[in-house]
Design a protein around this motif. Sequence first.
Motif, short mmCIF file in Angstrom:
data_model
loop_
_atom_site.label_atom_id
_atom_site.label_comp_id
_atom_site.label_asym_id
_atom_site.label_seq_id
_atom_site.Cartn_x
_atom_site.Cartn_y
_atom_site.Cartn_z
N LEU A 209 -41.08 41.11 56.32
CA LEU A 209 -41.10 41.66 57.67
C LEU A 209 -41.77 40.70 58.66
O LEU A 209 -41.38 40.61 59.82
CB LEU A 209 -41.83 43.00 57.68
N PRO A 213 -37.41 39.34 62.74
CA PRO A 213 -37.64 39.44 64.18
C PRO A 213 -38.67 40.51 64.54
O PRO A 213 -39.19 40.51 65.64
CB PRO A 213 -36.25 39.84 64.73
N TYR A 214 -38.95 41.42 63.62
CA TYR A 214 -39.87 42.50 63.97
C TYR A 214 -41.33 42.07 63.93
O TYR A 214 -42.19 42.73 64.49
CB TYR A 214 -39.65 43.70 63.04
N GLY A 215 -41.62 40.99 63.18
CA GLY A 215 -42.92 40.37 63.32
C GLY A 215 -44.08 41.02 62.58
O GLY A 215 -43.92 42.02 61.88
N LEU A 217 -46.59 42.85 63.34
CA LEU A 217 -47.04 44.22 63.57
C LEU A 217 -46.37 45.17 62.58
O LEU A 217 -47.02 46.07 62.02
CB LEU A 217 -46.69 44.62 65.01
N LEU A 221 -47.82 47.70 58.96
CA LEU A 221 -47.55 49.08 58.55
C LEU A 221 -47.40 49.20 57.04
O LEU A 221 -47.63 50.25 56.48
CB LEU A 221 -46.28 49.59 59.24
N ARG B 164 -36.10 44.70 70.55
CA ARG B 164 -36.14 44.11 69.22
C ARG B 164 -37.03 42.87 69.26
O ARG B 164 -36.68 41.87 69.85
CB ARG B 164 -34.72 43.74 68.80
N GLY B 165 -38.16 42.93 68.63
CA GLY B 165 -39.10 41.82 68.67
C GLY B 165 -40.42 42.30 68.11
O GLY B 165 -40.48 43.37 67.49
N PRO B 166 -41.45 41.50 68.32
CA PRO B 166 -42.74 41.84 67.72
C PRO B 166 -43.24 43.23 68.10
O PRO B 166 -43.93 43.87 67.32
CB PRO B 166 -43.68 40.76 68.26
N ALA B 167 -42.91 43.71 69.30
CA ALA B 167 -43.44 45.00 69.71
C ALA B 167 -42.63 46.16 69.16
O ALA B 167 -42.97 47.31 69.37
CB ALA B 167 -43.47 45.08 71.24
N TRP B 168 -41.55 45.85 68.44
CA TRP B 168 -40.65 46.90 68.01
C TRP B 168 -41.36 47.97 67.18
O TRP B 168 -41.08 49.16 67.30
CB TRP B 168 -39.52 46.29 67.17
N ALA B 169 -42.30 47.52 66.34
CA ALA B 169 -42.96 48.47 65.44
C ALA B 169 -43.65 49.59 66.20
O ALA B 169 -43.84 50.68 65.67
CB ALA B 169 -43.98 47.72 64.59
N LEU B 170 -44.02 49.32 67.46
CA LEU B 170 -44.75 50.34 68.21
C LEU B 170 -43.90 51.56 68.49
O LEU B 170 -44.38 52.68 68.46
CB LEU B 170 -45.25 49.75 69.53
N ALA B 173 -43.39 53.79 65.42
CA ALA B 173 -44.70 54.30 65.03
C ALA B 173 -45.13 55.40 65.98
O ALA B 173 -45.61 56.46 65.55
CB ALA B 173 -45.72 53.16 65.01
N ALA B 219 -45.70 55.65 57.88
CA ALA B 219 -45.66 54.19 57.87
C ALA B 219 -44.49 53.70 57.03
O ALA B 219 -43.78 52.76 57.42
CB ALA B 219 -46.97 53.65 57.31
N VAL B 223 -41.35 51.54 58.44
CA VAL B 223 -41.20 50.18 57.96
C VAL B 223 -39.86 50.01 57.23
O VAL B 223 -39.27 48.94 57.21
CB VAL B 223 -42.42 49.85 57.08
N PRO B 226 -36.74 49.06 59.80
CA PRO B 226 -36.54 47.64 60.09
C PRO B 226 -36.23 46.80 58.85
O PRO B 226 -35.49 45.81 58.93
CB PRO B 226 -37.85 47.20 60.74
N ALA B 227 -36.81 47.20 57.70
CA ALA B 227 -36.55 46.43 56.49
C ALA B 227 -35.07 46.50 56.11
O ALA B 227 -34.47 45.50 55.72
CB ALA B 227 -37.42 46.93 55.34
N ALA B 229 -32.75 47.05 58.22
CA ALA B 229 -32.07 46.29 59.27
C ALA B 229 -32.04 44.82 58.91
O ALA B 229 -31.06 44.12 59.17
CB ALA B 229 -32.77 46.51 60.61
#
Lengths: 457, 437
Positions: A209, A213-215, A217, A221, B164-170, B173, B219, B223, B226-227, B229
């Motif tokens: 992960l 691209p999700y990085g 953060l 999780l 879609r990028g580093p902030a996506w997890a927010l 969540a 969580a 997770v 995206p995994a 994806a």
Amino acid sequence: MEAVPARARAYVAGVACLAVLCVLPLPAVRPPWWALLFLAVLHAGCEHVARRRFAGTAHPAFAPAFHPVLLAGAFLLPPPAAALVALPGALLSRVERRPVLLRRVWRAARLAVAVAAASRVHGALGGRDAVAGADFPYVLAPAGAAVLAFCLVLTALDGGLVALGAGAPPPPLGPWGRAPVRRAWRGLLPRSLAPVAVHGLAGLMMAVLWRSPYGPLAALLVLLPMCVSWWASAQYHRERAAHQATIRALVQAVDIKDGYTRGHSERVGQASVMIARELGMDDERVEVLRFAGILHDVGKLGVPTRILRKDGPLTPEERRVIELHPEYGHEIVRGISFLGEARSAILHHHERLDGSGYPYGLAGGEIPEPARVVAVADAFDAMTSTRSYRRARPVDAALAELERCAGAQFDPRMVTALVRAVARRGWCPAVTADEALPPRGVPAPDGPVADRTEAHR
Amino acid sequence: MTPRRRPHPLVPAAVLAVSARPAPGVLLLPLIHTCAALLALVSLAVTLRHGLDERPVACAFGALVAVGELTRWTGAGVREPAPLGAAGALAYALLGENAGRPAGHGALQVVAVVGAAGLLGGVPHVARGRPGTADHLARRLLTVGFTAVCFQPLSDQGVLRAWRGPAWALLPAGLLALTALCDAVLAAALAHARTRWPFGPLLREELRALPGIGSAVCATGAVMAPAVAVAGLWALPVFSLPLLLTQVAFRRYAAVRATYRQTIACLARATEIAGYTPPGHARRVAALSRAVGRDLGLGEPDLTVLEYAALMHDIGQLSLVDPVPAGATAGLPAAEQRRIALLGGAVVRQTGAAAAVAEVVERQADPYREQPLPARIVRVVNAYDEKVRHAGPGAPLEALEELRLATAGEYAPEVVEALARVLAREGRDGLIPLTSG
């Protein structure tokens, strides 16, 4: 400082040098510094929380090191950088036993060497590219190899320390003990492989992960379920310790009433275990017999204290009341489902093979097997400990007496098993319940009180 | 909330209001069940009509949810009986793409797949006669429906592409945190409807349990999406393993908790068998104390302390050479009561129970103004049980009256009132279970 053998110190120093060698080529590989910093801080934080959570549990050896972050580092970073991730967490971690500095250095060095090895294996198999491309079935192969390497290195290092006469089980150095060289490595690998494999899987998920691209953060999780399962197992160990304390409290409640038999219950538990092992019972049954031995006299809680503490001969009436104690005991432990067969042992431990025992006068094979084991263990400990009306008999004399009564009172199989077990391992019971009490053989301060159930045998 | 969680349109609001007054929980249960059933039926109908989009993905997630439901396991103190099923369902609701391609299944398909898999996985449980399958499924469908309805439209319109990028997890969540809140409300409402315990403390209890297994489930769900994806369906088994481990750890914990509770109960029964206290006294005091504690809004950890303390409150009597007549400590002089309490505390400290338990046992005989709340409860309930023991049918009221009159120094008035409420609600020998929650 406790007495740590000089060769063990030298060994730790050697491993530390190895760790330094692993980290040294760091500037040459140009690691991604911010990722390294992030992982190191994360690992240190997890380690700190973990050590605090597990601090109160009975077995510090169960406190597992938290490997997912380390392994994620091994999958993401080149070997020197991955080794560096392990250092701050281990060097700053909390150490409860002295010598503090040596333990910290040891923890840091062994982890750094193991992580570097894992990272090297992973990189050699092309794992880092597979992780970056999320090349899924293949990505598992280098990761598996890396986890295996990690375990092997840790096992080898730990085994070496044990062989040199310092430290017992892996992560936190246990009491400085020693083990023969050929036994030093036994059991270390299988014990550590399964948990590390699961941590490795979590680490792999983090790494994949992280590179996606999700990085980072999203990678964070992944740690949450690991932390939660970790918390649950910390709670498990805590609760288990509490449960064992409660069993002891049941026994101590008997001691409150019948102060003279202190330690008797626990010794009977140990003798029962010796007999059960000698008979080749499986571990689960041995454990049941331990509890049966420990709790066999719990029914004395139901006997009035005046009768238990009576000085002088008992009237037939009082004797009848005391003979109710196996039934009381059975009634008390009725609700504890895990005891299983132990309950029958508590009910029938005063039956005799010829049918003249109590409470039901069962004979021969009608008496449950655990009860026959506990009966022998009970009589053996009663004879080898000092009572108000006589001194302790030597172990040999007690065994001879048991053999004399075998067939009429005791099951000869159990007696033979006890004789063999004592001949092989000796009889030196370790009792935890009476640590604070005067040594055995000295009458308890509250006056001479006889174990009435034993007195009229 | 989904629109379907509103009251059924055929039931006028006034009728609801009037009929709800005598028993507020009665309509709640059918309401929740009807909403869930309607939601499932509509989604199934729509999905059957349009056919399944992305069949392999739907089948894989359906299988995961079904397996999770098959391993469902309810026990004392278990908040999420099927973590794997929950995580799989949430991940499917949050799935926007599969191995780089847009997924394109709608919210209704999510509900339909989860509902079908849940039904399939629930069959063995129903066949074995285990209760709670309907409640569990209703809860699952409504929460998953909520998540899917919030997320899938955004995903379909490509709004999330920009994210879609580093902030996506927010985003997932945050959405899952919201879902977890709704789930807690639902769970509390269901428990309230089933048990009639006050809603507030139940909700607080659910919310307090969220950081535990609830956070692990959320969580994993957040997770897994995206995994999948990134890596395709391979991610499902890999990501399920840590959660399975969590489930096993929780089971082990619950099992040892149950054993511990049994052992404490045995220790408590020792005084009864020794003839110091009448049979069943400790168990009755523990059950009634728990009910009163619940009424006063204590949380689960406090209730456990209270229960253990109530079970062992008479244990100090084991140290007496002669039993107190009928074990009735409430009638003894205060100094003697306090001495027995201190002896009991000494025994409890050896049991490995939390220090709080020993403190409650030690202070059960103090004047109520100096006592912590659990000790007040134990004192009142113990006195009540001793008073009603030998008396006839009118005894409960008389005993309550005596306790009320004596509240000046010994018995805390708010606890006596809570006891009166509990007795009115559940009946003196009624349904106060020993091992609830």
